[in-house]
Design a protein around this motif. Structure first.
Motif, PDB file in Angstrom:
ATOM      1  N   THR A  70       0.876  -1.096  -0.112  1.00 30.91           N
ATOM      2  CA  THR A  70       0.055  -0.130  -0.037  1.00 30.91           C
ATOM      3  C   THR A  70       0.859   1.251  -0.002  1.00 30.91           C
ATOM      4  OG1 THR A  70      -1.700  -1.179   1.244  1.00 30.91           O
ATOM      5  CG2 THR A  70      -1.815   1.287   1.243  1.00 30.91           C
ATOM      6  N   THR A  79       0.279  -6.567 -10.720  1.00 34.59           N
ATOM      7  CA  THR A  79      -0.603  -5.241 -10.305  1.00 34.59           C
ATOM      8  C   THR A  79      -1.243  -4.790 -11.751  1.00 34.59           C
ATOM      9  OG1 THR A  79       0.510  -4.640  -8.261  1.00 34.59           O
ATOM     10  CG2 THR A  79      -1.098  -2.996  -9.102  1.00 34.59           C
ATOM     11  N   ILE A 138      -7.816   0.495  -3.952  1.00 30.39           N
ATOM     12  CA  ILE A 138      -6.863  -0.345  -4.113  1.00 30.39           C
ATOM     13  C   ILE A 138      -7.245  -1.828  -3.570  1.00 30.39           C
ATOM     14  CG2 ILE A 138      -4.388  -1.089  -3.429  1.00 30.39           C
ATOM     15  CD1 ILE A 138      -4.070   2.000  -2.607  1.00 30.39           C
ATOM     16  N   THR A 157       2.276   1.614  -3.322  1.00 30.09           N
ATOM     17  CA  THR A 157       1.178   2.249  -4.179  1.00 30.09           C
ATOM     18  C   THR A 157       0.848   3.915  -4.062  1.00 30.09           C
ATOM     19  OG1 THR A 157      -0.031   0.030  -4.205  1.00 30.09           O
ATOM     20  CG2 THR A 157      -1.215   1.753  -4.961  1.00 30.09           C
ATOM     21  N   ILE A 209      -5.319  -1.378  -8.944  1.00 34.16           N
ATOM     22  CA  ILE A 209      -5.344  -0.001  -8.607  1.00 34.16           C
ATOM     23  C   ILE A 209      -6.361   0.675  -9.382  1.00 34.16           C
ATOM     24  CG2 ILE A 209      -4.195   2.077  -8.134  1.00 34.16           C
ATOM     25  CD1 ILE A 209      -1.609   0.254  -8.071  1.00 34.16           C
TER      26      ILE A 209
END
Length: 436
Positions: free
Chosen positions: A255, A316, A278, A258, A287
């Protein structure tokens, strides 16, 4: 060196200021029993804690923990183990089970009849225990039992009751039971078990250190069995909690990376975000973002997805929501998931504040006029927002944020908007009410 060591040992010696052992044992034994008033106090404390969890009030939860009598049988079990007084251990465990059943039943009934079923943050915090909860329970238990064995009791006991937090996990387990959510039930019950066991173990350690009298002489073989049993119990609780702590660390680290990606790639480029989600548990992780005005081409989105590797965000996928039809629904779903009652426009306002700070100008005169024309308005701020149209020609749109003593109806809002258009000589403006 020997003298210095001896001075240090004397300085930290727990035998100084120690209460008479016989009196301590009598007090501990009397606090073990759950009968009469103790049951009523416990039930009332459970209701108070459940209400606190229900309305997400930390102060109410703390109050419930202060009046809870749950520590008695847990400390009693630790004393019983330390003195090999297995009758005291049996009595303590029996009364702790009674207290646990009463607590679970009371909290389950409350949450079953309560009209508010949403899982608030205070509830969710008690469903995923980890190694830190073990440390809190153990060292909190040490403080508690040290205070119990002192002539001068001091004031650590209320702090121990708050820090070790026996009540909230029980109430959360009752919440899971009432709603049939067994993930919450077992997660909270695991946390409660951790707290009980490690307070008991901390008590056991101090009792052995202070050389409390042994109630029943055991041969070396039976003493080893007790020690092995305690060790196995510790390992059974520590190993899963270490795993949960590691998972928490991995998630927090992901996190954090991110947020760095979002900050550097979007916010630093003045792209206000109005929607962010997220999804850590999906495969691949996702995301999801939406922006106030910026539109990204397919090539730009592909390039941004490639840049995820630069920020160490493997597995991701970046999804940029540019469909205005479903965006409102997604924003409201995110608000509901966060148990927020913020209006949709407030999301835009919060993300505009940074942008507006760069364009705000002296508007005292307009603000003064607004207060005369609209008496409920307490403040008004105006800024310019640059919007690129399809021809890539920038368009300056005034954005007005105002605060009001009370809500303004739609007719008054429309009147204010028409007045501001005329006053600012603009054919297009945006007006939002800012929460006080």
């Amino acid at each position: 060196m020997t003298d210095i060591t001896q001075k240090i040992l004397n300085f930290i010696d727990l035998h100084k200021g120690e209460e008479n052992k016989k009196l301590v044992i009598e007090n501990i034994t009397s606090a073990v029993s759950f009968r009469g008033s103790n049951i009523w106090i416990l039930a009332c404390a459970i209701i108070i804690a459940s209400v606190g969890l229900n309305v997400n009030s930390t102060a109410v939860i703390i109050g419930a923990m202060l009046i809870s009598p749950l520590m008695g049988p847990i400390v009693g079990a630790g004393f019983g183990l330390g003195m090999y007084d297995f009758e005291l251990v049996k009595k303590s465990v029996k009364n702790l089970l009674i207290a646990t059943v009463v607590s679970l039943t009371t909290s389950a009934i409350y949450f079953y009849i309560s009209p508010f079923k949403e899982a608030q943050s205070e509830l969710l915090a008690r469903t995923s225990p980890n190694i830190y909860d073990i440390l809190i329970a153990f060292f909190g238990g040490l403080v508690g039992v040290i205070a119990v064995t002192r002539v001068e009791k001091g004031n650590p006991i209320p702090g121990v009751a708050i820090a070790t937090a026996l009540m909230p996990p029980l109430c959360t387990a009752g919440y899971g039971l009432a709603l049939g959510n067994y993930l919450y039930f077992f997660g909270a019950l695991y946390l409660y078990t951790i707290n009980c066991v490690f307070i008991c173990i901390a008590t056991f350690v101090i009792v052995k250190y202070l050389n409390y009298p042994i109630a029943k002489q055991l041969d070396l073989k039976h003493q080893k069995r007790v020690k092995y049993g305690v060790t196995i119990l510790i390992l059974l609780l520590i190993i899963p909690s270490i795993y949960f702590a590691y998972q928490l660390y991995i998630q927090k680290s992901y996190t954090s990376r991110t947020e760095v990606f979002i900050q550097k790639e979007f916010l630093d480029n003045d792209y206000p975000i109005i929607y962010k989600r997220i999804r850590y548990s999906t495969d691949p992780r996702r995301i999801e973002l939406a922006f106030l005005a910026k539109k990204f081409s397919d090539a730009e989105i592909v390039d941004l997805n490639k840049r995820l590797a630069y920020y160490d965000l493997p597995n991701t996928k970046l999804i940029i929501r540019q469909d205005t039809v479903n965006l409102r629904k997604d924003i409201m779903n995110q608000i509901n998931n966060n148990q927020s009652i913020v209006d949709q426009k407030d999301i835009v306002i919060n993300n505009l504040r940074t942008q507006l700070s760069k364009y705000q100008f002296n508007n005292n005169q307009i603000s003064a006029e607004a207060k005369i024309l609209f008496p409920t308005v307490t403040s008004l701020a105006i800024g310019n927002y640059t919007l690129e149209n399809e021809a890539n020609k920038p368009k300056i749109i005034p954005v007005i944020l105002y605060q009001s003593k009370k809500g303004i109806d739609l007719q008054t809002q429309q009147k204010m908007k028409l007045w501001l258009k005329e006053r600012l000589a603009k054919d297009s403006i945006e007006v939002y009410q800012q929460n006080n």
